[in-house]
Motif scaffolding. Structure first.
Motif, short mmCIF file in Angstrom:
data_model
loop_
_atom_site.label_atom_id
_atom_site.label_comp_id
_atom_site.label_asym_id
_atom_site.label_seq_id
_atom_site.Cartn_x
_atom_site.Cartn_y
_atom_site.Cartn_z
N PRO A 56 -7.27 2.18 5.62
CA PRO A 56 -7.19 2.88 4.30
C PRO A 56 -6.19 2.10 3.52
O PRO A 56 -5.98 2.51 2.16
N THR A 72 -7.52 0.60 0.03
CA THR A 72 -7.85 1.45 -0.98
C THR A 72 -6.29 2.05 -1.34
O THR A 72 -6.34 2.56 -2.85
N ASN A 106 -5.08 -0.34 -4.09
CA ASN A 106 -5.94 -0.32 -5.29
C ASN A 106 -5.47 0.80 -6.01
O ASN A 106 -5.57 0.76 -7.32
N VAL A 116 -13.17 1.36 5.10
CA VAL A 116 -12.05 2.14 4.41
C VAL A 116 -11.14 3.11 5.15
O VAL A 116 -10.17 3.30 5.01
N SER A 135 -14.02 5.55 -1.87
CA SER A 135 -12.42 5.59 -1.80
C SER A 135 -12.10 7.19 -1.67
O SER A 135 -10.80 7.43 -1.45
N THR A 178 -8.04 8.56 -1.46
CA THR A 178 -7.28 8.88 -2.67
C THR A 178 -7.30 10.22 -2.97
O THR A 178 -6.39 10.84 -3.62
N MET A 229 -17.90 3.03 -5.57
CA MET A 229 -16.52 2.75 -5.31
C MET A 229 -15.67 4.11 -5.27
O MET A 229 -14.95 4.27 -4.16
N SER A 246 0.83 -1.06 -0.06
CA SER A 246 0.07 -0.08 -0.10
C SER A 246 0.98 1.22 -0.10
O SER A 246 0.39 2.50 -0.51
#
Length: 203
Positions: free
Chosen positions: A107, A110, A113, A103, A163, A167, A159, A37
């Motif tokens: 985190p 996320t 991703n 999330v 997120s 993000t 999504m 991550s």
């Protein structure tokens, strides 16, 4: 004076070996999530993952077959955790808030991703690696989602909303004037997200 008798080293029992293996696997998965991550798959080093876990790096090969296997194991662990709170009997708006709280509590998934989206080649993603839309399709068939909505588009929009605080934390600060990790933002955004989804699914 005779030397003290040396006590024979006892071999670990099978259940002790199992517990030790489970502990090592858990430590490696947690360490891998931290490293992936923070640095993405390409940037994370096996030695750093092992050092963070406090185990020999050979255990990554032993338990997971290497770095890529460890990466895939994280995906499987997420699916197991997701099943714990994605209850088909719970209204969709509450499911979305559950995802948001997960999330915000952790985190790292996320962030991972986000790394995937920015660094992985779309051509390398298997064609059969599709998101499971069956729950949204079931909800739509039951009348919980309007018939004119594409379940895939609904999932993508949700999504993005879930997120966004991770993000795009700078946008949270600019828009709300709050720290995205603060209790004030969490409660305000969760309630607003619940209302947005409620309007989304209303006939």
């Amino acid at each position: 004076m005779t030397e003290p008798t040396k006590r024979a080293r006892r071999a670990p029992a099978p259940d002790e070996r199992t517990l030790d293996a489970e502990r090592s696997r858990r430590l490696l998965l947690d360490a891998a999530l931290e490293e992936f991550s923070a640095k993405g798959f390409a940037g994370a080093r096996v030695q750093d993952i092992a050092d963070r876990a406090g185990v020999n790096k050979q255990l990554i090969n032993y338990y997971f077959g290497g770095k890529e296997g460890l990466y895939r194991a994280l995906g499987r662990r997420w699916l197991e955790r997701e099943a714990e709170f994605n209850d088909p009997s719970v209204p969709f708006e509450e499911i979305v808030v559950r995802y948001l709280r997960h999330v915000l509590d952790d985190p790292r998934g996320t962030r991972l991703n986000a790394w995937r989206g920015l660094t992985e080649d779309l051509d390398d993603v298997p064609s059969g690696d599709r998101e499971d839309l069956s729950d949204l399709e079931r909800r739509q068939a039951a009348g919980e989602l309007p018939a004119d909505l594409d379940p895939g588009a609904v999932m993508l929009a949700v999504m993005a909303m879930v997120s966004a605080p991770v993000t795009n934390p700078l946008a949270v600060r600019r828009i709300f004037g709050l720290d995205p990790g603060s209790p004030e933002f969490r409660e305000r955004y969760a309630e607003q997200l619940r209302r947005i989804v409620r309007h989304l699914v209303a006939d």
